[in-house]
Design a protein around this motif. Structure first.
Motif, PDB file in Angstrom:
ATOM      1  N   ASN A 168     -12.814  15.532 -39.431  1.00 24.62           N
ATOM      2  CA  ASN A 168     -13.443  15.011 -38.780  1.00 24.62           C
ATOM      3  C   ASN A 168     -14.991  13.640 -38.963  1.00 24.62           C
ATOM      4  N   VAL A 169     -14.431  13.097 -38.700  1.00 20.83           N
ATOM      5  CA  VAL A 169     -15.556  11.483 -39.640  1.00 20.83           C
ATOM      6  C   VAL A 169     -17.071  11.848 -39.580  1.00 20.83           C
ATOM      7  N   VAL A 170     -17.067  11.574 -40.938  1.00 19.40           N
ATOM      8  CA  VAL A 170     -18.506  12.141 -41.086  1.00 19.40           C
ATOM      9  C   VAL A 170     -19.074  10.679 -41.665  1.00 19.40           C
ATOM     10  N   ARG A 225     -18.273   5.252 -16.812  1.00 20.47           N
ATOM     11  CA  ARG A 225     -17.615   5.787 -17.889  1.00 20.47           C
ATOM     12  C   ARG A 225     -16.530   6.938 -17.271  1.00 20.47           C
ATOM     13  N   GLN A 226     -15.018   6.079 -17.483  1.00 18.96           N
ATOM     14  CA  GLN A 226     -14.094   6.485 -16.887  1.00 18.96           C
ATOM     15  C   GLN A 226     -12.757   6.563 -17.070  1.00 18.96           C
ATOM     16  N   LEU A 227     -11.682   6.887 -17.506  1.00 17.70           N
ATOM     17  CA  LEU A 227     -10.868   7.376 -17.923  1.00 17.70           C
ATOM     18  C   LEU A 227     -10.387   5.987 -18.085  1.00 17.70           C
ATOM     19  N   VAL A 228     -10.001   5.159 -16.790  1.00 16.55           N
ATOM     20  CA  VAL A 228      -9.615   4.264 -16.725  1.00 16.55           C
ATOM     21  C   VAL A 228     -10.271   2.786 -17.571  1.00 16.55           C
ATOM     22  N   GLU A 288      -7.837  12.893  -9.807  1.00 14.81           N
ATOM     23  CA  GLU A 288      -7.585  12.536  -8.757  1.00 14.81           C
ATOM     24  C   GLU A 288      -7.448  11.042  -8.581  1.00 14.81           C
ATOM     25  N   ASN A 289      -7.548  10.343  -9.670  1.00 10.78           N
ATOM     26  CA  ASN A 289      -7.816   8.624  -9.615  1.00 10.78           C
ATOM     27  C   ASN A 289      -7.538   8.374 -10.847  1.00 10.78           C
ATOM     28  N   TRP A 290      -6.363   8.618 -12.093  1.00  9.84           N
ATOM     29  CA  TRP A 290      -5.490   8.357 -12.601  1.00  9.84           C
ATOM     30  C   TRP A 290      -4.156   7.873 -11.729  1.00  9.84           C
ATOM     31  N   LEU A 305      -8.074   9.667 -36.379  1.00 11.44           N
ATOM     32  CA  LEU A 305      -8.078  10.452 -37.057  1.00 11.44           C
ATOM     33  C   LEU A 305      -8.621  11.378 -35.671  1.00 11.44           C
ATOM     34  N   GLU A 306      -8.528  12.483 -35.598  1.00  7.52           N
ATOM     35  CA  GLU A 306      -9.341  13.024 -34.594  1.00  7.52           C
ATOM     36  C   GLU A 306     -10.091  14.663 -35.067  1.00  7.52           C
ATOM     37  N   GLY A 307     -11.899  15.121 -34.975  1.00 10.54           N
ATOM     38  CA  GLY A 307     -12.352  15.983 -35.085  1.00 10.54           C
ATOM     39  C   GLY A 307     -11.526  16.692 -34.294  1.00 10.54           C
ATOM     40  N   LYS A 308     -11.167  17.000 -33.724  1.00  6.57           N
ATOM     41  CA  LYS A 308     -11.103  18.563 -32.870  1.00  6.57           C
ATOM     42  C   LYS A 308      -9.092  18.174 -32.724  1.00  6.57           C
ATOM     43  N   GLY A 334      -9.301  10.156 -28.007  1.00  3.75           N
ATOM     44  CA  GLY A 334      -9.580  10.113 -26.277  1.00  3.75           C
ATOM     45  C   GLY A 334      -8.502   9.509 -26.274  1.00  3.75           C
ATOM     46  N   MET A 335      -8.955   9.468 -24.447  1.00  5.54           N
ATOM     47  CA  MET A 335      -8.221   7.936 -23.889  1.00  5.54           C
ATOM     48  C   MET A 335      -8.881   7.129 -24.626  1.00  5.54           C
ATOM     49  N   ALA A 336      -9.447   6.420 -25.094  1.00  4.21           N
ATOM     50  CA  ALA A 336      -9.881   5.011 -25.637  1.00  4.21           C
ATOM     51  C   ALA A 336      -9.330   5.097 -26.779  1.00  4.21           C
ATOM     52  N   GLY A 337      -9.328   6.267 -27.576  1.00  3.48           N
ATOM     53  CA  GLY A 337      -8.646   5.606 -29.352  1.00  3.48           C
ATOM     54  C   GLY A 337      -7.121   6.043 -29.049  1.00  3.48           C
ATOM     55  N   GLY A 345     -14.955   3.294 -25.429  1.00  2.76           N
ATOM     56  CA  GLY A 345     -14.717   3.950 -24.708  1.00  2.76           C
ATOM     57  C   GLY A 345     -15.887   4.435 -24.309  1.00  2.76           C
ATOM     58  N   ASP A 346     -16.489   5.894 -23.766  1.00  2.16           N
ATOM     59  CA  ASP A 346     -17.490   6.342 -23.414  1.00  2.16           C
ATOM     60  C   ASP A 346     -18.959   6.897 -24.231  1.00  2.16           C
ATOM     61  N   CYS A 347     -18.871   6.358 -25.530  1.00  4.68           N
ATOM     62  CA  CYS A 347     -19.820   5.745 -26.558  1.00  4.68           C
ATOM     63  C   CYS A 347     -20.742   4.763 -26.544  1.00  4.68           C
ATOM     64  N   GLY A 386     -10.134  14.608 -26.006  1.00  2.00           N
ATOM     65  CA  GLY A 386     -11.583  14.226 -25.789  1.00  2.00           C
ATOM     66  C   GLY A 386     -12.327  15.644 -24.230  1.00  2.00           C
ATOM     67  N   GLN A 387     -12.965  14.252 -23.534  1.00  3.18           N
ATOM     68  CA  GLN A 387     -13.566  15.271 -22.186  1.00  3.18           C
ATOM     69  C   GLN A 387     -12.229  15.082 -21.580  1.00  3.18           C
ATOM     70  N   ILE A 388     -11.478  14.543 -20.966  1.00  4.49           N
ATOM     71  CA  ILE A 388     -10.830  15.410 -19.603  1.00  4.49           C
ATOM     72  C   ILE A 388     -10.310  16.350 -20.076  1.00  4.49           C
TER      73      ILE A 388
HETATM   74  C1  LIG Z   1     -15.611  17.744 -16.464  1.00  4.36           C
HETATM   75  C2  LIG Z   1     -15.572  15.930 -17.006  1.00  4.36           C
HETATM   76  C3  LIG Z   1     -14.542  15.752 -16.039  1.00  4.36           C
HETATM   77  C4  LIG Z   1     -14.176  14.367 -15.691  1.00  4.36           C
HETATM   78  N1  LIG Z   1     -13.143  14.079 -14.222  1.00  4.36           N
HETATM   79  C5  LIG Z   1     -12.430  12.641 -14.559  1.00  4.36           C
HETATM   80  C6  LIG Z   1     -11.902  12.070 -13.271  1.00  4.36           C
HETATM   81  O1  LIG Z   1     -11.428  13.073 -13.001  1.00  4.36           O
HETATM   82  N2  LIG Z   1     -11.843  10.257 -13.621  1.00  4.36           N
HETATM   83  C7  LIG Z   1     -12.148  10.062 -14.631  1.00  4.36           C
HETATM   84  O2  LIG Z   1     -11.270   9.174 -15.079  1.00  4.36           O
HETATM   85  N3  LIG Z   1     -13.028  10.692 -15.581  1.00  4.36           N
HETATM   86  C8  LIG Z   1     -13.315  11.449 -15.877  1.00  4.36           C
HETATM   87  N4  LIG Z   1     -14.069  11.969 -16.776  1.00  4.36           N
HETATM   88  C9  LIG Z   1     -14.947  11.601 -17.834  1.00  4.36           C
HETATM   89  C10 LIG Z   1     -14.104  11.082 -18.611  1.00  4.36           C
HETATM   90  O3  LIG Z   1     -13.061  12.227 -19.387  1.00  4.36           O
HETATM   91  C11 LIG Z   1     -13.935  10.443 -19.662  1.00  4.36           C
HETATM   92  O4  LIG Z   1     -14.541   8.732 -19.183  1.00  4.36           O
HETATM   93  C12 LIG Z   1     -12.921   9.561 -21.114  1.00  4.36           C
HETATM   94  O5  LIG Z   1     -12.534  11.199 -21.385  1.00  4.36           O
HETATM   95  C13 LIG Z   1     -13.474   9.237 -22.081  1.00  4.36           C
HETATM   96  O6  LIG Z   1     -13.172   8.819 -22.632  1.00  4.36           O
HETATM   97  P1  LIG Z   1     -13.086   8.313 -24.046  1.00  4.36           P
HETATM   98  O7  LIG Z   1     -12.163   8.654 -25.709  1.00  4.36           O
HETATM   99  O8  LIG Z   1     -13.573   7.540 -24.575  1.00  4.36           O
HETATM  100  O9  LIG Z   1     -13.685   9.573 -25.438  1.00  4.36           O
HETATM  101  P2  LIG Z   1     -13.768  11.280 -25.382  1.00  4.36           P
HETATM  102  O10 LIG Z   1     -12.468  11.683 -24.291  1.00  4.36           O
HETATM  103  O11 LIG Z   1     -15.038  12.090 -25.692  1.00  4.36           O
HETATM  104  O12 LIG Z   1     -13.300  11.649 -26.883  1.00  4.36           O
HETATM  105  C14 LIG Z   1     -13.269  11.480 -28.091  1.00  4.36           C
HETATM  106  C15 LIG Z   1     -12.207  12.160 -29.063  1.00  4.36           C
HETATM  107  O13 LIG Z   1     -13.190  12.125 -30.428  1.00  4.36           O
HETATM  108  C16 LIG Z   1     -13.175  12.830 -30.891  1.00  4.36           C
HETATM  109  N5  LIG Z   1     -14.438  12.142 -32.223  1.00  4.36           N
HETATM  110  C17 LIG Z   1     -15.713  12.345 -32.372  1.00  4.36           C
HETATM  111  N6  LIG Z   1     -16.139  12.210 -33.291  1.00  4.36           N
HETATM  112  C18 LIG Z   1     -15.633  12.744 -33.808  1.00  4.36           C
HETATM  113  C19 LIG Z   1     -15.563  12.564 -35.054  1.00  4.36           C
HETATM  114  N7  LIG Z   1     -16.784  12.289 -36.045  1.00  4.36           N
HETATM  115  N8  LIG Z   1     -14.482  12.355 -36.139  1.00  4.36           N
HETATM  116  C20 LIG Z   1     -12.943  12.639 -35.615  1.00  4.36           C
HETATM  117  N9  LIG Z   1     -12.863  12.726 -34.017  1.00  4.36           N
HETATM  118  C21 LIG Z   1     -14.249  12.532 -33.318  1.00  4.36           C
HETATM  119  C22 LIG Z   1     -13.239  14.336 -30.075  1.00  4.36           C
HETATM  120  O14 LIG Z   1     -13.232  14.532 -30.400  1.00  4.36           O
HETATM  121  C23 LIG Z   1     -12.861  13.285 -28.524  1.00  4.36           C
HETATM  122  O15 LIG Z   1     -11.789  14.081 -28.719  1.00  4.36           O
HETATM  123  C24 LIG Z   1     -14.267  13.412 -16.493  1.00  4.36           C
HETATM  124  C25 LIG Z   1     -15.482  13.679 -17.848  1.00  4.36           C
HETATM  125  C26 LIG Z   1     -15.564  14.811 -17.775  1.00  4.36           C
HETATM  126  C27 LIG Z   1     -16.842  15.663 -19.191  1.00  4.36           C
END
Ligand SMILES: Cc1cc2nc3c(=O)[nH]c(=O)nc-3n(C[C@H](O)[C@H](O)[C@H](O)COP(=O)(O)OP(=O)(O)OC[C@H]3O[C@@H](n4cnc5c(N)ncnc54)[C@H](O)[C@@H]3O)c2cc1C
Length: 256
Positions: A80-82, A235-238, A48-50, A32-35, A12-15, A227-229, A39-41
């Motif tokens: 998919n890391v277990v 919990r946002q992209l930035v 509109e806030n990047w 390593l990416e499981g899907k 996702g954005m963090a990784g 990131g979000d975990c 990620g969520q975005i």
């Molecule tokens: C509908 C929606 C709209 C949003 N809109 C905005 C917005 O407009 N602006 C903004 O700033 N933020 C927005 N957000 C929040 C933003 O998307 C998140 O804060 C951000 O994407 C978090 O990034 P992350 O990398 O921490 O996690 P994620 O985006 O959740 O990415 C995690 C990745 O890890 C992978 N993963 C998980 N477990 C495993 C595993 N065991 N093995 C391998 N891979 C794994 C997942 O498949 C995923 O690809 C939104 C969120 C949602 C749900």
């Protein structure tokens, strides 16, 4: 077995941001990416806030970041890391198809998954389709009757979006049965951290978030979180990108 300086779990954005920083520091890095990366975005049409883009879609933003990551020499693999276990001062990372990798340091960036309905509510949905994203699937139910489960901000957003497409949109709580005439169910009852693969490795709070402060250090030396975990307020992209840069910098320092 392949050995890397840093293995990042989650693209996702963090990784992905962490991968940019590790690669630019001249260290070998595997994400390593499981899907699918992003990620969520990935399903969001208008971000509109990047900073730097008045409006950008999740797909376009992630596509650009992924090519930057690859151009810098970081590798992305679909696993998919277990489980992650310490071994000989480093770590072993296991995938669900018996894949195995070694790393000197690990960055956990697994984000969150949508919370599912209770068994009872799922049962009341019967064979009707269940979606977690109105923007992705709403168009399939044009002029039909649907239901949104949940009453938080994201549920309100889903209701508003579907009202522009569907004939009727019910909005119910997480403990109510699915209405008989609803043809599809949209679930928006929050998200849960995807931290199962880190259980036993690092300290996790009662809600499932990995314990760490702004330095992104976990309770285990050599393992960082981004990131979000992670336990955090916003919990946002930035903030995910910011964590990625911090975790990567700390991981590179740790290896040195
Ligand atoms: C509908 C929606 C709209 C949003 N809109 C905005 C917005 O407009 N602006 C903004 O700033 N933020 C927005 N957000 C929040 C933003 O998307 C998140 O804060 C951000 O994407 C978090 O990034 P992350 O990398 O921490 O996690 P994620 O985006 O959740 O990415 C995690 C990745 O890890 C992978 N993963 C998980 N477990 C495993 C595993 N065991 N093995 C391998 N891979 C794994 C997942 O498949 C995923 O690809 C939104 C969120 C949602 C749900």
């Amino acid at each position: 077995m392949e050995k890397y300086d840093v293995v990042i779990v989650g693209a996702g954005m963090a990784g992905l941001t962490a991968a940019i920083y590790v690669a630019r520091a001249g260290k070998s890095v595997l994400v390593l990416e499981g899907k699918v990366e992003g990620g969520q975005i990935i399903n969001t049409v208008d971000i509109e806030n990047w900073p730097g883009d008045m409006r950008v879609s999740g797909v376009d933003l992630i596509r650009k970041i992924k090519s930057q990551v690859e151009e810098l020499g970081a590798k992305i693999d679909y696993v998919n890391v277990v489980k992650i276990t310490p071994k000989d001062g480093g770590f072993e990372i296991f995938g669900d198809m018996d894949e195995k990798f070694e790393a000197s340091s690990v960055i956990l960036a697994m984000g969150t998954n949508p919370r599912k309905m209770s068994d009872e509510q799922t049962k009341s949905a019967g064979k009707r389709p269940i979606s977690y994203c109105a923007t992705c699937d709403g168009a399939l139910y044009k002029d039909k009757t649907v239901v949104v489960v949940g009453h938080g901000n994201s549920a309100k957003h889903e209701v508003k979006y579907l009202e522009g497409i569907c004939k009727k949109v019910y909005n119910i709580h997480h403990d109510e049965p699915i209405p008989e005439d609803a043809e599809a169910v949209f679930v928006a009852i929050g998200r849960i951290p995807a931290t199962k693969c880190a259980e036993g490795l690092v300290e996790i709070d009662p809600s499932g978030y990995i314990m760490a402060d702004e330095t992104c250090h976990t309770s285990r030396e050599g393992v960082f979180v981004a990131g979000d975990c992670r336990v955090k307020d916003l919990r946002q992209l930035v903030t995910a990108a910011s964590d990625g840069s911090v975790a990567a910098t700390e991981a590179v320092k740790y290896i040195a």
